[in-house]
Design a protein around this motif. Structure first.
Motif, short mmCIF file in Angstrom:
data_model
loop_
_atom_site.label_atom_id
_atom_site.label_comp_id
_atom_site.label_asym_id
_atom_site.label_seq_id
_atom_site.Cartn_x
_atom_site.Cartn_y
_atom_site.Cartn_z
N ALA A 107 12.36 4.67 -11.10
CA ALA A 107 11.72 6.07 -11.08
C ALA A 107 10.51 6.04 -10.35
N GLN A 108 9.94 5.01 -9.69
CA GLN A 108 8.95 5.13 -8.86
C GLN A 108 9.25 4.34 -7.49
N PRO A 109 10.18 4.96 -6.87
CA PRO A 109 10.71 4.06 -5.58
C PRO A 109 9.39 3.81 -4.43
N GLN A 110 8.37 4.73 -4.76
CA GLN A 110 7.30 4.09 -3.77
C GLN A 110 6.74 2.81 -3.88
N PHE A 111 7.07 2.32 -5.22
CA PHE A 111 6.75 0.80 -5.39
C PHE A 111 7.49 -0.09 -5.14
N LEU A 112 8.79 0.25 -4.58
CA LEU A 112 9.58 -0.66 -3.99
C LEU A 112 10.47 -0.54 -2.97
N ASN A 113 9.87 0.48 -2.18
CA ASN A 113 10.57 0.58 -0.80
C ASN A 113 9.89 0.56 0.47
N ASP A 114 8.73 -0.01 0.51
CA ASP A 114 7.88 -0.18 1.81
C ASP A 114 7.67 -1.85 1.81
N TRP A 115 6.99 -2.22 2.93
CA TRP A 115 6.67 -3.33 3.40
C TRP A 115 5.53 -3.98 2.32
N LYS A 116 4.68 -3.27 2.02
CA LYS A 116 3.74 -3.34 0.79
C LYS A 116 4.24 -4.01 -0.37
N ALA A 117 5.48 -3.25 -0.81
CA ALA A 117 6.28 -3.54 -2.01
C ALA A 117 6.73 -4.87 -1.74
N LYS A 118 7.22 -5.27 -0.56
CA LYS A 118 7.73 -6.41 -0.56
C LYS A 118 6.88 -7.49 -0.49
N LEU A 119 5.58 -7.60 -0.07
CA LEU A 119 4.75 -8.38 -0.18
C LEU A 119 4.24 -8.69 -1.50
N TRP A 120 4.03 -7.39 -2.20
CA TRP A 120 3.74 -7.67 -3.67
C TRP A 120 4.55 -8.34 -4.71
N SER A 121 5.80 -7.91 -4.19
CA SER A 121 7.04 -8.57 -5.04
C SER A 121 6.88 -9.91 -4.98
N ARG A 122 6.84 -10.26 -3.67
CA ARG A 122 6.56 -12.02 -3.65
C ARG A 122 5.74 -12.44 -4.11
N PHE A 123 4.51 -11.72 -4.04
CA PHE A 123 3.25 -12.43 -4.51
C PHE A 123 3.34 -12.32 -6.23
N PHE A 124 3.79 -11.48 -6.73
CA PHE A 124 3.76 -11.45 -8.21
C PHE A 124 4.88 -12.54 -8.82
N CYS A 125 6.03 -12.61 -7.88
CA CYS A 125 6.88 -13.75 -8.27
C CYS A 125 6.11 -15.04 -8.21
N LEU A 126 5.59 -15.33 -7.10
CA LEU A 126 4.79 -16.73 -6.78
C LEU A 126 3.67 -16.78 -8.03
N SER A 127 3.31 -15.88 -8.44
CA SER A 127 1.99 -16.07 -9.34
C SER A 127 2.59 -16.54 -10.88
N VAL A 128 3.43 -15.96 -11.04
CA VAL A 128 4.44 -16.01 -12.24
C VAL A 128 4.89 -17.40 -12.42
N TYR A 129 5.58 -17.77 -11.30
CA TYR A 129 6.36 -19.15 -11.36
C TYR A 129 5.44 -20.25 -11.30
N VAL A 130 4.34 -20.21 -10.46
CA VAL A 130 3.39 -21.39 -10.20
C VAL A 130 2.57 -21.38 -11.62
N THR A 131 2.17 -20.32 -12.09
CA THR A 131 1.41 -20.31 -13.45
C THR A 131 2.35 -21.08 -14.44
N MET A 132 3.74 -20.61 -14.58
CA MET A 132 4.49 -21.31 -15.67
C MET A 132 4.65 -22.88 -15.11
N TYR A 133 4.89 -23.11 -14.26
CA TYR A 133 4.99 -24.39 -13.78
C TYR A 133 3.80 -25.32 -13.83
#
Ligand SMILES: [Fe+2]
Ligand SMILES: [Fe+2]
Length: 413
Positions: free
Chosen positions: A273-299
């Motif tokens: 419902a908020q495509p502005q959070f998914l459809n630009d280059w910043k969204a791609k950078l933040w998506s990867r960043f959050f994935c990495l944060s969550v995975y590293v923290t858990m590991y």
């Protein structure tokens, strides 16, 4: 939210701690016992779990557990911006029909009668001794805190969005119902060990970490989905290997994780419902960043607690990699970019981070004076940061839009 939920602050430059603002009282039916665990805030880095005491289990009075950067956190957000985002007059992308359908699903309340205890709990707790008992208590405490963190955030969102978007608000309230149940059930588990978390005290005394709404969406989506994969993986493993079923709480994980899955699906709908959070280059950078944060923290967290995972017959690193890979595949359906976690180099990097983290922990536990400890930590922290950056810069996987095209043709952009 689930056991490893919302543990992102290790890496997130976007967060800032704010002073605790007591949220409205929860009305939770949570146990308050004479033995109450409270948190002590300290500035230590990723500290190790408490060392098992040689004196064996004992009834603790007011007990402190150490809070570190890897401890589950409480979150708050910009509620005014949230109200704007869910105002159907401002945001024409809101798919109200989808939210209505989700609301019906939450109202069905599949797990209304699921969380019922039996005498097996206390008997199993009494049998558990030595290091496993201690690490088990810590597992219950951390899980309870993480679930309760979700309860507080969703409860407040339910309250604040009532006027702007009653349907979305009600879903948040029903999700807070689920998280209250999860936290309450874990806290009851602590009572088997003669302990209880004072959640009222926690609500008031802990610092809340601020995330902008956009980051709340990424973070909570990932927390819910990673929680789902953790719970279902443990459940399936113990079903196949019942000799490791040391405490009955795991038998509840199958239905429990469906709550987390539904919560994740709701955040998926919110993100769409908020495509502005998914459809630009910043969204791609933040998506990867959050994935990495969550995975590293858990590991890093789990590799400090191998006693727990080995105690239930799991290989910690194998378990974590399975959870990371499955979560990443699920996340790729909605995030515009994800990490290439199935590339063996990703795991090699995680393993190097664990080694470095162990050195940092060893320095913290040495007898040096604080200044010397800090000086000794510097090169290791630099090495850790450079591993994290290297993992972030690995070629990513473009994702998201394929599923949009398949399942939601109206949302292709
Ligand atoms: Fe939960
Ligand atoms: Fe959840």
């Amino acid at each position: 939210m689930a056991s490893s939920a919302m543990e992102l602050s290790l890496l997130n430059p976007a967060m800032r701690g704010i002073a605790a603002k007591p949220l409205p009282s929860s009305g939770l039916p949570l146990a308050r016992r004479s033995s109450v665990v409270r948190f002590r805030v300290s500035a230590s880095a990723a500290a190790a779990p408490p060392k098992p005491s040689s004196s064996g289990p004992k009834k603790r009075g007011k007990t402190e557990i150490q809070e570190t950067l890897l401890t589950p956190r409480f979150y708050t957000t910009d509620f005014d911006e949230m109200e704007r985002l869910f105002n159907a007059e401002i945001n024409k992308q809101l798919n109200q029909a989808e939210f209505d359908a989700l609301l019906q699903e939450f109202k069905t309340d599949y797990n209304q009668t699921h969380f019922v205890r039996n005498p097996e709990f206390k008997e199993a707790a009494d049998k558990m001794q030595g290091p496993l008992r201690q690490i088990f208590v810590e597992f219950l405490e951390r899980s309870c805190t993480a679930e309760f963190s979700g309860f507080l955030l969703y409860k407040e969102l339910g309250r604040r969005l009532k006027k702007t978007n009653p349907v979305v608000a009600e879903i948040f309230s029903l999700m807070s119902r689920d998280e209250a149940r999860h936290a309450g059930f874990l806290n009851k588990g602590l009572s088997d060990f003669n302990l209880a978390l004072d959640l009222g005290f926690l609500t008031k005394a802990r610092k809340y970490t601020f995330f902008k709404p956009k980051f709340i969406f990424y973070a909570t989506y990932l927390s819910e989905k990673i929680g789902y994969w953790r719970y279902i993986t443990i459940f399936r493993h113990l079903k196949a290997n019942p000799e490791y079923q040391v405490y009955p709480i795991f038998k509840y994980f199958e239905n429990w994780c469906q709550d987390e899955n539904r919560h994740g699906d709701f955040f998926s709908a919110l993100l769409k419902a908020q495509p502005q959070f998914l459809n630009d280059w910043k969204a791609k950078l933040w998506s990867r960043f959050f994935c990495l944060s969550v995975y590293v923290t858990m590991y890093l967290n789990d590799c400090q607690r191998t006693t727990f995972y080995e105690g239930i017959g799991l290989d910690t690193k194998e378990f974590d990699m399975h959870v990371i890979i499955e979560t990443n595949r699920t996340t790729a359906r909605i995030f515009p970019a994800v990490l290439d976690v199935e590339n063996p180099e990703f795991k090699r990097k995680l393993d190097r981070m664990v080694e470095i983290n162990q050195k940092i922990i060893a320095i913290g536990e040495s007898d040096d004076i604080p200044l010397v400890k800090n000086l000794k930590r510097i090169p290791h922290i630099a090495a850790l940061v450079s591993e994290i950056i290297a993992a972030y810069l690995m070629p990513p996987i473009e994702s998201g839009s394929v599923d949009f095209a398949e399942f939601e043709p109206q949302l292709v952009y």
